[in-house]
Write a protein that holds these residues in place. Structure first.
Motif, PDB file in Angstrom:
ATOM      1  N   THR A   4       0.862  -1.187   0.000  1.00  0.00           N
ATOM      2  CA  THR A   4       0.000   0.000   0.000  1.00  0.00           C
ATOM      3  C   THR A   4       0.895   1.234   0.000  1.00  0.00           C
ATOM      4  O   THR A   4       1.951   1.235   0.648  1.00  0.00           O
ATOM      5  N   ARG A  25       1.279   4.636   4.870  1.00  0.00           N
ATOM      6  CA  ARG A  25       1.355   3.895   6.132  1.00  0.00           C
ATOM      7  C   ARG A  25      -0.015   3.706   6.758  1.00  0.00           C
ATOM      8  O   ARG A  25      -0.316   2.644   7.319  1.00  0.00           O
ATOM      9  N   SER A  48      -1.708   0.906   5.188  1.00  0.00           N
ATOM     10  CA  SER A  48      -1.107  -0.368   5.589  1.00  0.00           C
ATOM     11  C   SER A  48      -1.716  -0.864   6.892  1.00  0.00           C
ATOM     12  O   SER A  48      -2.045  -2.051   7.031  1.00  0.00           O
ATOM     13  N   SER A  71       3.153  -6.870   9.317  1.00  0.00           N
ATOM     14  CA  SER A  71       3.297  -5.633   8.550  1.00  0.00           C
ATOM     15  C   SER A  71       4.729  -5.144   8.592  1.00  0.00           C
ATOM     16  O   SER A  71       5.491  -5.445   9.521  1.00  0.00           O
ATOM     17  N   TYR A  93       6.246  -1.395   7.958  1.00  0.00           N
ATOM     18  CA  TYR A  93       6.222   0.023   7.623  1.00  0.00           C
ATOM     19  C   TYR A  93       6.716   0.789   8.833  1.00  0.00           C
ATOM     20  O   TYR A  93       6.750   0.263   9.945  1.00  0.00           O
ATOM     21  N   VAL A 134       2.021  -7.037   4.963  1.00  0.00           N
ATOM     22  CA  VAL A 134       1.546  -5.752   4.454  1.00  0.00           C
ATOM     23  C   VAL A 134       2.647  -4.724   4.649  1.00  0.00           C
ATOM     24  O   VAL A 134       3.231  -4.633   5.727  1.00  0.00           O
ATOM     25  N   THR A 183       4.783  -0.893   2.863  1.00  0.00           N
ATOM     26  CA  THR A 183       4.853   0.235   1.931  1.00  0.00           C
ATOM     27  C   THR A 183       5.947  -0.027   0.894  1.00  0.00           C
ATOM     28  O   THR A 183       6.853  -0.839   1.122  1.00  0.00           O
TER      29      THR A 183
END
Length: 535
Positions: free
Chosen positions: A362, A365, A368, A388, A390, A410, A412
């Protein structure tokens, strides 16, 4: 009365044409926006006294025509439009209307079901969700409402309580009939046939009780069909409704007849768009054991949510069918809130079934964090791990381990860039990369970074072992869009997934200040902007 497909289609086409009956729908909408509890404010424009009657007459006539056209196998798109227009007409009578109207609840149920049949289930939900217990509904109307609201737990409780009471059992109904006939004979004190002394006043309530019992059974069977994917159970549920429909027609039980008639079509609609029906089954590619298990767990977990999720929207149908094609890179271009995430979930499900990991990129942030929460809700019940990446610059050993081991990650573009510069092998086991907000690829620094990272993924030597799915809001059609699709699909044959369907309609408003009169006029446009649909 129109009877053939051609005649009914002609009648519907005339009824849904802009400006029909002196702009009946526009006048209904205008009034519904300004009146309060069925009363117009001081200084409001004058509306015809029979406007409510005209709207209801139009709404129910159009609803009946749409059902008849569908029964005959006529134009489905025309049916959908007719359902939506009929729902709009009925809604404009009850929205902000007289709260003391005893028929308001019935009209609300029928309008909601018509919206649902017109494929506006979100509008149906919004219309019927409030104050359900105070709508003066019959038991079958209440159960039907809970079906549209996807409150399956409440349906189960309601059905089990009804069955436990025995009120609808054959023994109870037979005993009640005999008792009331004896009482009638005692009152009349005659040996004549009871029909001459109002036997119908006894029979009709008992028949209504039997119809209620049969309706409860049919809905319960249908829910079991949705849960198990059994076509046989669906057929049995509809067969029960057909029996009750015949009886209601013979005895002129109009409210029940309407609900049963629409329920029959709604059950078929829900089944045809259900996960069991739409999501492809075995693929005969060596992964069927894992795919069948994950598919079943996915469908079951969504069914068991507080607000059950059981079907796909029109905008999602093509994506659901293509989700199982492991070499089909997708560009999904849909309006906001039209269901892109569900298509992504199905692609993720398929990737996990073939033993690969998933990377969800994504550009922001905040997105995300939101995406991570959504994916946890869907895939944690399936026993899958979600994490995740980020935040701060660079990547730690722990974060690199996350990329290698978590089922779904997930992150960035910037974070992924740092990780891959450190170790390009981190995504060797990733079988699916989802690119969210694809329309954000552009000329700003962040947008360019996003594009560069995508290009690096596409240029990897192992890119053909990794599926790309790009999610985007509606992008302008034309050469640029075709180039964009060709770029992401690396010029493979196949089209993007596109649809202009939305879960609700659009209203464009313009406030015009009239200085001389010191008043303001609000012009609303429904759907596409044109002079024909302004109010």
């Amino acid at each position: 009365m129109a009877s053939t497909i051609e005649e009914i289609e002609q009648s519907i086409s005339e009824a849904i044409a802009p400006g029909f009956r002196n702009r009946l729908l526009e006048r209904g909408l205008a009034r519904s926006m300004i009146w309060v509890d069925g009363e117009l404010p001081e200084g409001a424009p004058m509306f015809a006294e029979k406007l409510s009657y005209d709207l209801l007459s139009y709404g129910y006539s159009l609803l009946s025509l749409a059902i008849r056209l569908r029964d005959l196998g006529g134009n489905e798109d025309l049916c959908r439009t007719a359902f939506e227009k009929s729902a709009t007409a009925i809604t404009d009578v009850i929205h902000n209307g007289n709260p003391e109207d005893l028929e308001k609840g019935f009209h609300k149920v029928l309008a909601s079901s018509a919206f649902h049949l017109g494929r506006y289930s979100a509008k149906a939900f919004s219309l019927i969700q409030s104050n359900l217990e105070n709508q003066n509904l019959s038991l079958i109307e209440e159960l039907f409402s809970l079906l549209m609201l996807r409150q399956f737990d409440q349906i189960e409780v309601m059905v089990l309580q009804w069955k436990a009471s025995g009120e609808g059992s054959d023994e109870s109904l037979s005993e009640r009939l005999e008792t009331e006939i004896d009482q009638l004979n005692q009152i009349t004190n005659t040996d004549d046939e009871p029909e001459e002394y109002g036997i119908s006043s006894i029979e009709i309530p008992i028949v209504q009780q039997a119809i209620t019992d049969n309706y409860f059974s049919s809905i319960f069977e249908f829910l079991f069909a949705l849960e198990t994917g059994s076509q046989d159970l669906l057929d049995k549920a509809i067969s029960r409704i057909d029996i009750s429909l015949t009886i209601c027609g013979e005895l002129n039980l109009l409210p029940q007849w309407w609900v049963l008639r629409i329920t029959k079509h709604l059950l078929k609609d829900l089944w045809d768009s259900s996960f069991h029906k739409v999501i492809p089954g075995p693929q005969n590619d060596g992964h069927d054991t894992d795919w069948n298990l994950l598919r079943w767990l996915f469908i079951t977990s969504l069914y068991k949510r507080n607000k059950a999720e059981i079907d796909l929207w029109p905008s999602q149908l093509e994506g659901a069918k293509r989700a199982v094609k492991d070499d089909d890179d997708l560009v999904v271009s849909l309006p906001t809130s039209a269901g892109k995430t569900r298509i992504a979930e199905l692609c993720i499900l398929r990737c996990l079934a073939i033993g690969k990991l998933v990377l969800f990129i994504t550009p922001l942030r905040a997105l995300s964090a939101q995406t991570e929460y959504s994916l946890r809700k869907t895939f944690s019940p399936l026993g899958k791990t979600i994490s995740s990446l980020y935040g701060s610059m660079g990547t730690s050993d722990f974060e690199q381990d996350v990329l290698r081991t978590q089922d779904i990650v997930v992150g960035t573009p910037e974070k992924l860039d740092f990780a891959l510069r450190n170790d390009p092998t981190l995504i060797d086991d990733v079988g699916l990369v989802i690119l969210d907000e694809g329309h954000m690829i552009g000329l700003s620094e962040r947008e360019i970074n996003y594009e560069v990272q995508i290009q690096r993924l596409l240029n990897r030597q192992d890119s053909n072992e990794r599926r790309i799915v790009c999610l985007s809001a509606i992008l302008p059609s034309g050469d640029q869009f075709e180039d964009f699709v060709g770029w992401l699909r690396q010029d493979k044959e196949g089209d993007a997934i596109q649809s202009d369907w939305r879960p609700t309609d659009l209203r464009f408003g313009e406030i015009v200040w009239q200085g001389l009169s010191q008043t303001a006029r609000v012009d609303f446009t429904i759907g596409e902007v044109s002079e024909d649909n302004k109010i």
